[in-house]
Design an enzyme around this catalytic site. Sequence first.
Site, PDB file in Angstrom:
ATOM      1  N   ASP A 113      12.503  -5.575   3.251  1.00  0.00           N
ATOM      2  CA  ASP A 113      10.772  -6.108   3.671  1.00  0.00           C
ATOM      3  C   ASP A 113      10.275  -6.036   2.498  1.00  0.00           C
ATOM      4  O   ASP A 113       9.888  -5.016   1.785  1.00  0.00           O
ATOM      5  CB  ASP A 113      10.233  -5.124   4.895  1.00  0.00           C
ATOM      6  CG  ASP A 113       9.249  -5.717   5.168  1.00  0.00           C
ATOM      7  OD1 ASP A 113       8.561  -6.575   4.840  1.00  0.00           O
ATOM      8  OD2 ASP A 113       8.358  -4.977   6.128  1.00  0.00           O
ATOM      9  N   GLU A 152      12.651  -9.553   5.527  1.00  0.00           N
ATOM     10  CA  GLU A 152      11.311  -9.743   6.067  1.00  0.00           C
ATOM     11  C   GLU A 152      10.361 -10.166   5.053  1.00  0.00           C
ATOM     12  O   GLU A 152      10.227  -9.579   3.986  1.00  0.00           O
ATOM     13  CB  GLU A 152      11.138  -8.389   6.759  1.00  0.00           C
ATOM     14  CG  GLU A 152       9.925  -8.396   7.564  1.00  0.00           C
ATOM     15  CD  GLU A 152       9.790  -6.938   8.311  1.00  0.00           C
ATOM     16  OE1 GLU A 152      10.832  -5.988   8.592  1.00  0.00           O
ATOM     17  OE2 GLU A 152       8.700  -6.482   9.104  1.00  0.00           O
ATOM     18  N   LYS A 203      11.991  -1.241   1.589  1.00  0.00           N
ATOM     19  CA  LYS A 203      11.009  -1.800   1.004  1.00  0.00           C
ATOM     20  C   LYS A 203      11.210  -2.460  -0.255  1.00  0.00           C
ATOM     21  O   LYS A 203      11.683  -1.625  -1.088  1.00  0.00           O
ATOM     22  CB  LYS A 203       9.796  -1.104   1.078  1.00  0.00           C
ATOM     23  CG  LYS A 203       9.271  -0.462   2.580  1.00  0.00           C
ATOM     24  CD  LYS A 203       8.842  -1.596   3.170  1.00  0.00           C
ATOM     25  CE  LYS A 203       8.063  -1.074   4.584  1.00  0.00           C
ATOM     26  NZ  LYS A 203       7.433  -2.374   5.267  1.00  0.00           N
ATOM     27  N   LYS A 231       4.893  -7.215  16.704  1.00  0.00           N
ATOM     28  CA  LYS A 231       4.226  -6.108  16.653  1.00  0.00           C
ATOM     29  C   LYS A 231       3.062  -5.851  17.518  1.00  0.00           C
ATOM     30  O   LYS A 231       1.953  -6.840  17.322  1.00  0.00           O
ATOM     31  CB  LYS A 231       3.602  -5.598  15.278  1.00  0.00           C
ATOM     32  CG  LYS A 231       4.741  -5.223  14.107  1.00  0.00           C
ATOM     33  CD  LYS A 231       4.257  -4.981  12.848  1.00  0.00           C
ATOM     34  CE  LYS A 231       5.281  -4.754  11.962  1.00  0.00           C
ATOM     35  NZ  LYS A 231       4.764  -5.053  10.384  1.00  0.00           N
ATOM     36  N   ARG A 285       0.661  -1.121  -0.194  1.00  0.00           N
ATOM     37  CA  ARG A 285      -0.098  -0.067   0.001  1.00  0.00           C
ATOM     38  C   ARG A 285       0.746   1.282   0.145  1.00  0.00           C
ATOM     39  O   ARG A 285       1.980   1.137   0.225  1.00  0.00           O
ATOM     40  CB  ARG A 285      -0.781  -0.010   1.228  1.00  0.00           C
ATOM     41  CG  ARG A 285      -0.273   0.008   2.490  1.00  0.00           C
ATOM     42  CD  ARG A 285      -1.121  -0.175   3.741  1.00  0.00           C
ATOM     43  NE  ARG A 285      -0.546   0.331   4.800  1.00  0.00           N
ATOM     44  CZ  ARG A 285      -1.397   1.015   6.022  1.00  0.00           C
ATOM     45  NH1 ARG A 285      -2.676   1.453   5.492  1.00  0.00           N
ATOM     46  NH2 ARG A 285      -0.817   1.377   7.004  1.00  0.00           N
ATOM     47  N   ASP A 328       6.910 -11.593   9.382  1.00  0.00           N
ATOM     48  CA  ASP A 328       6.048 -10.636   9.979  1.00  0.00           C
ATOM     49  C   ASP A 328       4.745 -10.810   9.915  1.00  0.00           C
ATOM     50  O   ASP A 328       4.171 -11.373  10.965  1.00  0.00           O
ATOM     51  CB  ASP A 328       6.342  -9.149   9.186  1.00  0.00           C
ATOM     52  CG  ASP A 328       5.778  -8.179   9.735  1.00  0.00           C
ATOM     53  OD1 ASP A 328       5.009  -8.064  10.716  1.00  0.00           O
ATOM     54  OD2 ASP A 328       5.789  -6.907   8.969  1.00  0.00           O
TER      55      ASP A 328
HETATM   56  C1  LIG Z   1       6.517   1.704   9.750  1.00  0.00           C
HETATM   57  C2  LIG Z   1       7.016   0.240   9.818  1.00  0.00           C
HETATM   58  N1  LIG Z   1       8.702   0.516   9.575  1.00  0.00           N
HETATM   59  C3  LIG Z   1       6.878  -0.745   8.863  1.00  0.00           C
HETATM   60  O1  LIG Z   1       7.651  -0.671   7.765  1.00  0.00           O
HETATM   61  N2  LIG Z   1       5.960  -1.379   9.136  1.00  0.00           N
HETATM   62  C4  LIG Z   1       5.436  -2.189   7.948  1.00  0.00           C
HETATM   63  C5  LIG Z   1       3.945  -2.264   7.787  1.00  0.00           C
HETATM   64  C6  LIG Z   1       3.440  -0.899   7.980  1.00  0.00           C
HETATM   65  C7  LIG Z   1       2.065  -0.700   7.336  1.00  0.00           C
HETATM   66  O2  LIG Z   1       1.916  -0.980   6.217  1.00  0.00           O
HETATM   67  O3  LIG Z   1       1.333   0.149   7.912  1.00  0.00           O
HETATM   68  C8  LIG Z   1       5.853  -3.746   8.082  1.00  0.00           C
HETATM   69  O4  LIG Z   1       6.855  -4.003   8.857  1.00  0.00           O
HETATM   70  O5  LIG Z   1       5.755  -4.448   7.213  1.00  0.00           O
HETATM   71 MG   LIG Z   2       6.949  -5.971   7.706  1.00  0.00          MG
END
Ligand SMILES: C[C@H](N)C(=O)N[C@H](CCC(=O)O)C(=O)O
Ligand SMILES: [Mg+2]
Length: 363
Positions: free
Chosen positions: A190, A218, A162, A267, A24, A243
């Site tokens: 990730d 991840e 990401k 989380k 997203r 995750d």
């Molecule tokens: C904000 C954190 N660093 C992060 O990346 N969290 C994401 C999911 C966050 C979201 O889409 O609201 C994760 O680890 O996948």
């Molecule tokens: Mg993640």
Amino acid sequence: MKITDIRFGMLRVPLKTPFKTALRTVDKVEDIVVMVHTDDGRVGYGEAPATAVITGDTHGSIVDAIRHYIAPRLIGQDIADLNRVTKLIQDTMEKNTSAKAAVEIAVYDLWGQLYGAPLYKLLGGGDPVISTDITISVDYIDKMVADSVAAVERGFESLKIKVGKDIGVDIERVRAIYAAVEDRALLRLDANQGWTAKEAVYALHALEDAGVRLELVEQPVKARDLEGMRYVTERVHTPIMADESVFGPAEVMDLIRMRAADIINIKLMKTGGISNAIRIADIAGLYGIDCMIGCMLETSISVAAAVHVAVAKSDVITKVDLDGPSLCSYDPVEGGVHFNESEISISDAPGLGIRAIHGLEPI
Ligand SMILES: C[C@H](N)C(=O)N[C@H](CCC(=O)O)C(=O)O
Ligand SMILES: [Mg+2]
């Protein structure tokens, strides 16, 4: 100290830049704030984001779950009976982990206030200063390189890159960032479920062969594809972290038995709050498995709770991804945990230490 009321507010905070993952794109935090009131005039604060694409929770479902299911069971309960109260929250209903987390966080905040101590001290103590990574959103290669270099110059020593959009471009993204920051920052990837198991193995072998050293990767594959997670974990040297595949303690035990990942991302919005986060850390510790503590798009209200857990369980929680407040364009919270770029520090204030929240809209 008995619970008398649970109230809500909506908190909207623009992000500094859009947050882009394989799942997203978001440009602001829009979270439900929960305020648990007690008969001695105290307020405990919690927060829940509507990360529907991961937890299934929406703003409507969070408020509904708390207002119609959790709150009726909690009114009149004594904060001193912490384990009884958290069990009531967890046993109220299936799933709805963000709603449960918001209420549990507020209850733990009150528990700290009851005993006049910062939460981490009641959870076992520790060094109240930790460092977080920062997320680099998936984007054009040049933009990701520039964002990574800027983050390193701001003092971040760990970058969460990401990926998960297009396997060929992802490999180039990571190679370019690695070349730009190589000795100055650790890289975590990730993929947010964006690759197939075979793609993940292909990409990670390509990166390993090119000499790119990654701290971890991840959630390479779909959340429910535990066999795929194991397939990747068995075939690459780079540590694999689960995750979206694991929410609560039972799922963590299944994953450990399957040897489907090397590391677990805890989380609070997946575990349903602090009690299960601690359970997961304890289970992982028994098996010698490290954990990360992470967050969704959350402000310094609920992330503060994760910081207290990270400090108290630092023997197992060796990796921190609590950059939500750093991604926000301002901090709406007075008091609480202090976020200054990569450094996060806890004051001596009781509970979470939150004095006020600015900009709350009525619900
Ligand atoms: C904000 C954190 N660093 C992060 O990346 N969290 C994401 C999911 C966050 C979201 O889409 O609201 C994760 O680890 O996948
Ligand atoms: Mg993640």
